[in-house]
Scaffold this active site. Structure first.
Site, PDB file in Angstrom:
ATOM      1  N   GLY A  55      26.740  18.424  27.767  1.00  0.00           N
ATOM      2  CA  GLY A  55      26.200  17.861  29.003  1.00  0.00           C
ATOM      3  C   GLY A  55      24.704  17.756  28.856  1.00  0.00           C
ATOM      4  N   CYS A  82      28.408  22.472  22.534  1.00  0.00           N
ATOM      5  CA  CYS A  82      27.032  22.159  22.922  1.00  0.00           C
ATOM      6  C   CYS A  82      26.655  22.798  24.266  1.00  0.00           C
ATOM      7  CB  CYS A  82      26.821  20.649  22.918  1.00  0.00           C
ATOM      8  SG  CYS A  82      25.077  20.229  22.933  1.00  0.00           S
ATOM      9  N   TYR A  83      26.502  22.024  25.342  1.00  0.00           N
ATOM     10  CA  TYR A  83      26.184  22.664  26.630  1.00  0.00           C
ATOM     11  C   TYR A  83      27.269  23.675  26.996  1.00  0.00           C
ATOM     12  CZ  TYR A  83      25.232  23.374  31.576  1.00  0.00           C
ATOM     13  OH  TYR A  83      24.967  23.954  32.794  1.00  0.00           O
ATOM     14  N   HIS A 172      28.476  19.194  17.536  1.00  0.00           N
ATOM     15  CA  HIS A 172      29.551  18.355  18.092  1.00  0.00           C
ATOM     16  C   HIS A 172      30.637  18.105  17.038  1.00  0.00           C
ATOM     17  CE1 HIS A 172      27.757  17.241  21.968  1.00  0.00           C
ATOM     18  NE2 HIS A 172      26.626  17.437  21.337  1.00  0.00           N
ATOM     19  N   GLU A 174      33.375  16.732  17.440  1.00  0.00           N
ATOM     20  CA  GLU A 174      34.129  15.504  17.737  1.00  0.00           C
ATOM     21  C   GLU A 174      33.522  14.256  17.108  1.00  0.00           C
ATOM     22  OE1 GLU A 174      32.272  17.229  19.718  1.00  0.00           O
ATOM     23  OE2 GLU A 174      31.204  16.040  21.203  1.00  0.00           O
ATOM     24  N   ASP A 230      46.281  -4.413  26.860  1.00  0.00           N
ATOM     25  CA  ASP A 230      46.846  -3.487  27.843  1.00  0.00           C
ATOM     26  C   ASP A 230      47.983  -4.121  28.643  1.00  0.00           C
ATOM     27  OD1 ASP A 230      44.831  -1.955  26.894  1.00  0.00           O
ATOM     28  OD2 ASP A 230      43.507  -2.243  28.613  1.00  0.00           O
ATOM     29  N   LYS A 369      42.929   3.609  24.489  1.00  0.00           N
ATOM     30  CA  LYS A 369      43.165   2.289  23.898  1.00  0.00           C
ATOM     31  C   LYS A 369      43.898   2.364  22.550  1.00  0.00           C
ATOM     32  CE  LYS A 369      42.038  -2.070  24.450  1.00  0.00           C
ATOM     33  NZ  LYS A 369      42.070  -2.718  25.766  1.00  0.00           N
TER      34      LYS A 369
END
Ligand code: XMP
Length: 513
Positions: A55, A82-83, A172, A174, A230, A369
């Site tokens: 964040g 992180c945060y 991070h 990710e 979609d 997606k």
């Protein structure tokens, strides 16, 4: 079938959706929820684990997001990122301090391989690169925690308290820049949370089809089919579930790419569903005559789209369900408030309440997606449809700068077709996330044969992005651009100049209007 669930607690960081996608890539179902969600609600969901996101705040900011200490006593494994890592340290009595030099970017990180988090990661060396982005750091871990990674400027790059199943990383995991980051997340999910990886598109399709059948019963379902990924996957899923109780209305506004309207028709007409194509180009062109302002174009198209859909759907009388291809990123509410609206996006998904129906169904509401694409393949849709790049609701109308005419539309369709063909030939069609041509309303002088020309400039745009909120321009090799440019000026009349857009988003947007 109930899947194991991991909750991503959103503290307003920029990579929140990416964390959720990575978790799902590990075959684990997860949901992003606000950090303000009451603990009882969290407990009721029986998550196998919780991840705190990053964040933008410092834990000392007056309005920074905090969390009740009791969450750490619930016996649920937690990974702070992180945060989220700093918040865990701060809440449990560690010390968080402001860095003299913020750590940003790729950082050499030393790992303690006896940590469960890191020992489960195949081939992780003792020193590897992680992606850092912080101005505060943990100077002292809370009592009971051991430090499991550090960098030159960050004494606590990772910490853990295995008895309480609490883990935290300052970097991070990710993002792709963190070497072995996905492995670390996988290790947390598998070795700490005990997740077995029960989230696959095959099992999703089975469950969704059964649920839709159950819900719809003998009712009738109406879907606005745009031809995008979609709504197409939504149509395929619904048709498997309810067959001819489904009616798809495809309003063709005439601003699709070359051949696209026919491709949509070929994929769906003649199946065991009711497929209606409304060729409404003339009505749209009429409404757009003399319109050159981008927002007016969007609004006009949005309204006319709804009118056309309404006219057609009225013929059906009351339907029981209106289906929409809403996907998970549209559903997630960000922890840090609403982002500013830069453009009024017209989505065919956002249909109005005056169409006569009883209930809405959104069978893709849980999917990202990339998962929608996997599902499309699982359901047997053609590859070119499933891998279709995102396309704005108003279509080529917002890629023709200024007033739209039949001639300009045709020029753009032809040029865009050549660009797409060459990108596919070069094998770049999946690595460039969106690429298209824009017909500017600028004309310039050229020379062709022995004569002077005064014709349009065509702009090519190609971007790479993870979330379409930010984007980089794609580094298309000059050789490919050369072929595209040569073909376009030779094969498409009225274009005598081709330029490539090398702007990132921000400050530019992806589309030109
Ligand atoms: P921008 O231009 O805002 O585009 O950077 C971000 C992404 O959104 C798509 N886009 C739209 N999609 N209706 C849509 O469904 C719209 O009106 C619209 N405008 C932009 C754009 O193609 C890109 O993928």
């Amino acid at each position: 079938m109930k899947h194991q669930l991991v909750l991503v607690l959103d503290f307003g960081g920029q990579y929140n959706q990416l964390i959720a996608r990575r978790v799902r890539e590990c075959g684990v179902y997860c949901e992003v929820i606000r950090y303000t969600t009451p603990l009882e609600e969290i407990a009721a969901k029986q998550p196998a684990g919780i991840i705190f996101t990053g964040g933008p705040n410092s834990v000392y900011d007056e309005n920074s997001p905090h969390i009740a200490k009791e969450i750490f006593e619930m016996g649920i494994p937690i990974l702070g990122i992180c945060y989220g890592c700093q918040l865990m340290a701060y809440t449990l009595g560690g010390t968080v301090t402001t860095c003299e030099t913020s750590e940003y970017g790729k950082t050499e990180t030393i790992y303690d391989k006896s940590s469960i988090l890191f020992s489960g990661v195949e081939d992780l060396p003792e020193m590897a690169i992680s992606w850092m982005s912080h101005t505060d750091y943990i100077s002292k871990a809370p009592d009971g925690f051991i430090v499991t990674a550090h960098t030159e400027n960050c004494p606590v790059a990772a910490m853990e308290c295995p008895e309480k199943k609490l883990y935290a990383v300052q970097f991070h995991p990710e993002v792709n820049h963190t070497q072995h980051g996905l492995g670390m997340l996988g290790s947390f999910l598998k070795n700490v949370c005990g997740c077995t990886g029960d989230w696959t598109m095959e099992s999703y399709a089975k469950t969704a089809i059964a649920q839709i059948r159950d819900k719809v019963g003998d009712g009738r379902v109406l879907l606005a089919l745009s031809g995008g990924v979609d709504s197409s996957v939504c149509a395929a899923l619904l048709s498997r579930a309810v067959g001819n109780k489904l009616t798809c209305i495809f309003v063709d506004h005439g601003f699709l790419r070359k051949n696209e309207g026919d491709e949509v028709e070929a994929a769906f007409a003649g199946q065991n569903i009711n497929f209606i194509r409304v060729n409404a180009k003339a009505a749209f062109m009429e409404k757009l005559r003399g319109v050159s302002d981008p927002e007016t174009k969007r609004k006009t198209i949005g309204e006319e789209f709804i009118r056309a859909f309404e006219r057609e759907s009225k013929k059906l009388g009351t339907v029981d369900f209106l289906a929409q291809g809403t996907i998970y990123p549209d559903v997630i509410e960000s922890g840090s408030g609403d982002a500013a609206v830069i453009k009024s996006h017209h989505n065919v998904g956002g249909l109005p309440d005056y169409v006569d129906f009883k209930e809405i169904i959104e069978p893709l509401r849980l999917l990202f997606k990339d998962e929608v694409r996997q599902l499309g393949i699982e359901l047997g849709l053609p590859e070119q449809l499933v891998w279709r790049q995102p396309f704005p609701g108003p279509g080529l109308a917002i890629r023709i700068i200024g007033e739209i005419t039949d001639e300009k539309l045709e020029i753009l369709q032809e040029a865009d077709w050549i660009f797409r063909e060459e990108i596919a030939k070069a094998g770049l069609d999946r690595s460039i996330h969106q690429y298209f041509a824009v017909l500017t309303n600028m004309r310039s002088v050229g020379v062709m044969g022995d004569g002077r020309t005064y014709d349009y400039t065509l702009a090519l745009r190609g971007v790479t992005t993870t979330d379409f909120m930010t984007a980089d321009f794609a580094r298309i090799p000059y050789e490919v651009l050369e072929v595209v440019s040569a073909r376009i000026v030779n094969e498409v009349s009225h274009i005598n100049r081709v330029v490539y857009d090398v702007t990132t988003k921000p400050p530019a947007t992806i589309e030109w209007e």
